[in-house]
Design a protein around this motif. Structure first.
Motif, PDB file in Angstrom:
ATOM      1  N   SER A   1       0.838  -1.202   0.000  1.00 38.43           N
ATOM      2  CA  SER A   1       0.000   0.000   0.000  1.00 38.43           C
ATOM      3  C   SER A   1       0.875   1.254   0.000  1.00 38.43           C
ATOM      4  O   SER A   1       2.075   1.213   0.282  1.00 38.43           O
ATOM      5  N   ALA A   2       0.252   2.368  -0.315  1.00 38.22           N
ATOM      6  CA  ALA A   2       0.971   3.644  -0.358  1.00 38.22           C
ATOM      7  C   ALA A   2       1.494   4.023   1.022  1.00 38.22           C
ATOM      8  O   ALA A   2       2.576   4.598   1.143  1.00 38.22           O
ATOM      9  N   THR A   3       0.753   3.692   2.066  1.00 40.13           N
ATOM     10  CA  THR A   3       1.186   4.013   3.428  1.00 40.13           C
ATOM     11  C   THR A   3       2.460   3.259   3.790  1.00 40.13           C
ATOM     12  O   THR A   3       3.406   3.843   4.323  1.00 40.13           O
ATOM     13  N   VAL A   4       2.504   1.969   3.478  1.00 39.46           N
ATOM     14  CA  VAL A   4       3.695   1.167   3.773  1.00 39.46           C
ATOM     15  C   VAL A   4       4.885   1.671   2.965  1.00 39.46           C
ATOM     16  O   VAL A   4       6.008   1.772   3.477  1.00 39.46           O
ATOM     17  N   ALA A   5       4.649   2.016   1.703  1.00 37.70           N
ATOM     18  CA  ALA A   5       5.726   2.537   0.864  1.00 37.70           C
ATOM     19  C   ALA A   5       6.267   3.845   1.429  1.00 37.70           C
ATOM     20  O   ALA A   5       7.492   4.062   1.460  1.00 37.70           O
ATOM     21  N   MET A   6       5.389   4.706   1.910  1.00 35.26           N
ATOM     22  CA  MET A   6       5.824   5.992   2.483  1.00 35.26           C
ATOM     23  C   MET A   6       6.611   5.772   3.772  1.00 35.26           C
ATOM     24  O   MET A   6       7.622   6.432   4.002  1.00 35.26           O
ATOM     25  N   ILE A   7       6.165   4.858   4.594  1.00 35.24           N
ATOM     26  CA  ILE A   7       6.880   4.560   5.837  1.00 35.24           C
ATOM     27  C   ILE A   7       8.275   4.020   5.532  1.00 35.24           C
ATOM     28  O   ILE A   7       9.266   4.417   6.167  1.00 35.24           O
ATOM     29  N   LEU A   8       8.359   3.125   4.558  1.00 40.06           N
ATOM     30  CA  LEU A   8       9.670   2.583   4.180  1.00 40.06           C
ATOM     31  C   LEU A   8      10.580   3.673   3.609  1.00 40.06           C
ATOM     32  O   LEU A   8      11.773   3.713   3.921  1.00 40.06           O
TER      33      LEU A   8
ATOM     34  N   LEU B   1      10.490   6.892   4.301  1.00 36.68           N
ATOM     35  CA  LEU B   1      10.925   7.733   5.417  1.00 36.68           C
ATOM     36  C   LEU B   1      11.968   7.022   6.275  1.00 36.68           C
ATOM     37  O   LEU B   1      12.921   7.647   6.752  1.00 36.68           O
ATOM     38  N   ALA B   2      11.817   5.723   6.463  1.00 37.16           N
ATOM     39  CA  ALA B   2      12.795   4.965   7.246  1.00 37.16           C
ATOM     40  C   ALA B   2      14.145   4.963   6.552  1.00 37.16           C
ATOM     41  O   ALA B   2      15.188   5.174   7.197  1.00 37.16           O
ATOM     42  N   VAL B   3      14.166   4.738   5.245  1.00 40.17           N
ATOM     43  CA  VAL B   3      15.424   4.744   4.497  1.00 40.17           C
ATOM     44  C   VAL B   3      16.047   6.137   4.526  1.00 40.17           C
ATOM     45  O   VAL B   3      17.256   6.288   4.718  1.00 40.17           O
ATOM     46  N   GLY B   4      15.235   7.177   4.358  1.00 42.99           N
ATOM     47  CA  GLY B   4      15.756   8.543   4.406  1.00 42.99           C
ATOM     48  C   GLY B   4      16.331   8.899   5.764  1.00 42.99           C
ATOM     49  O   GLY B   4      17.397   9.512   5.865  1.00 42.99           O
ATOM     50  N   THR B   5      15.640   8.487   6.816  1.00 41.24           N
ATOM     51  CA  THR B   5      16.138   8.749   8.170  1.00 41.24           C
ATOM     52  C   THR B   5      17.461   8.037   8.406  1.00 41.24           C
ATOM     53  O   THR B   5      18.415   8.610   8.945  1.00 41.24           O
ATOM     54  N   TYR B   6      17.539   6.785   7.998  1.00 38.72           N
ATOM     55  CA  TYR B   6      18.784   6.024   8.161  1.00 38.72           C
ATOM     56  C   TYR B   6      19.907   6.656   7.351  1.00 38.72           C
ATOM     57  O   TYR B   6      21.043   6.742   7.819  1.00 38.72           O
ATOM     58  N   ALA B   7      19.597   7.137   6.138  1.00 41.58           N
ATOM     59  CA  ALA B   7      20.618   7.777   5.309  1.00 41.58           C
ATOM     60  C   ALA B   7      21.145   9.049   5.975  1.00 41.58           C
ATOM     61  O   ALA B   7      22.357   9.300   5.973  1.00 41.58           O
ATOM     62  N   PHE B   8      20.260   9.844   6.557  1.00 42.83           N
ATOM     63  CA  PHE B   8      20.704  11.053   7.254  1.00 42.83           C
ATOM     64  C   PHE B   8      21.610  10.710   8.429  1.00 42.83           C
ATOM     65  O   PHE B   8      22.604  11.376   8.688  1.00 42.83           O
ATOM     66  N   ARG B   9      21.269   9.657   9.156  1.00 45.22           N
ATOM     67  CA  ARG B   9      22.085   9.257  10.302  1.00 45.22           C
ATOM     68  C   ARG B   9      23.428   8.698   9.857  1.00 45.22           C
ATOM     69  O   ARG B   9      24.416   8.793  10.573  1.00 45.22           O
ATOM     70  N   LEU B  10      23.489   8.111   8.686  1.00 44.58           N
ATOM     71  CA  LEU B  10      24.718   7.523   8.174  1.00 44.58           C
ATOM     72  C   LEU B  10      25.653   8.574   7.586  1.00 44.58           C
ATOM     73  O   LEU B  10      26.878   8.421   7.641  1.00 44.58           O
ATOM     74  N   VAL B  11      25.101   9.651   7.052  1.00 44.02           N
ATOM     75  CA  VAL B  11      25.901  10.672   6.387  1.00 44.02           C
ATOM     76  C   VAL B  11      26.852  11.366   7.362  1.00 44.02           C
ATOM     77  O   VAL B  11      27.998  11.651   7.011  1.00 44.02           O
TER      78      VAL B  11
END
Length: 104
Positions: free
Chosen positions: A2-9, A11-21
């Protein structure tokens, strides 16, 4: 999916990328002193705005006087370098006592 699950994923990838940078670029990029000052000031402004909206508003309106007074007591205790537990209990206790005596 669903679109909700895709959006959550996403955001999770983006958050992890920010923490990794941060650790990945540490030491590779040097920011000018003025940019560091502006970023520091921006962080303080954002935290102050978050504190003000959390302390002063509830449901789109004024939260009453008990909550801001409790936050003020907590801020004074923190400024006086009181232990964290004392700051939290002082702020919560002040708001609770004010609400108990009828101050909204």
């Amino acid at each position: 999916m669903s679109a909700t699950v895709a959006m959550i994923l996403a955001l999770a990838v983006g958050t992890y990328a920010f923490r990794l940078v941060g650790p990945a670029l540490h030491g590779r990029i040097e920011l000018p002193g003025r940019v560091q000052e502006l970023l520091s000031a921006g962080a303080i402004v954002l935290l102050t705005a978050l504190l003000a909206t959390g302390a002063l508003t509830e449901g789109g309106g004024f939260a009453g006087w008990a909550r801001p007074t409790g936050v003020l007591v907590g801020a004074v205790l923190a400024w006086r370098k009181a232990p964290f537990v004392v700051v939290v209990l002082g702020a919560a206790g002040t708001a609770a006592v004010l609400r108990a005596v009828g101050v909204a």
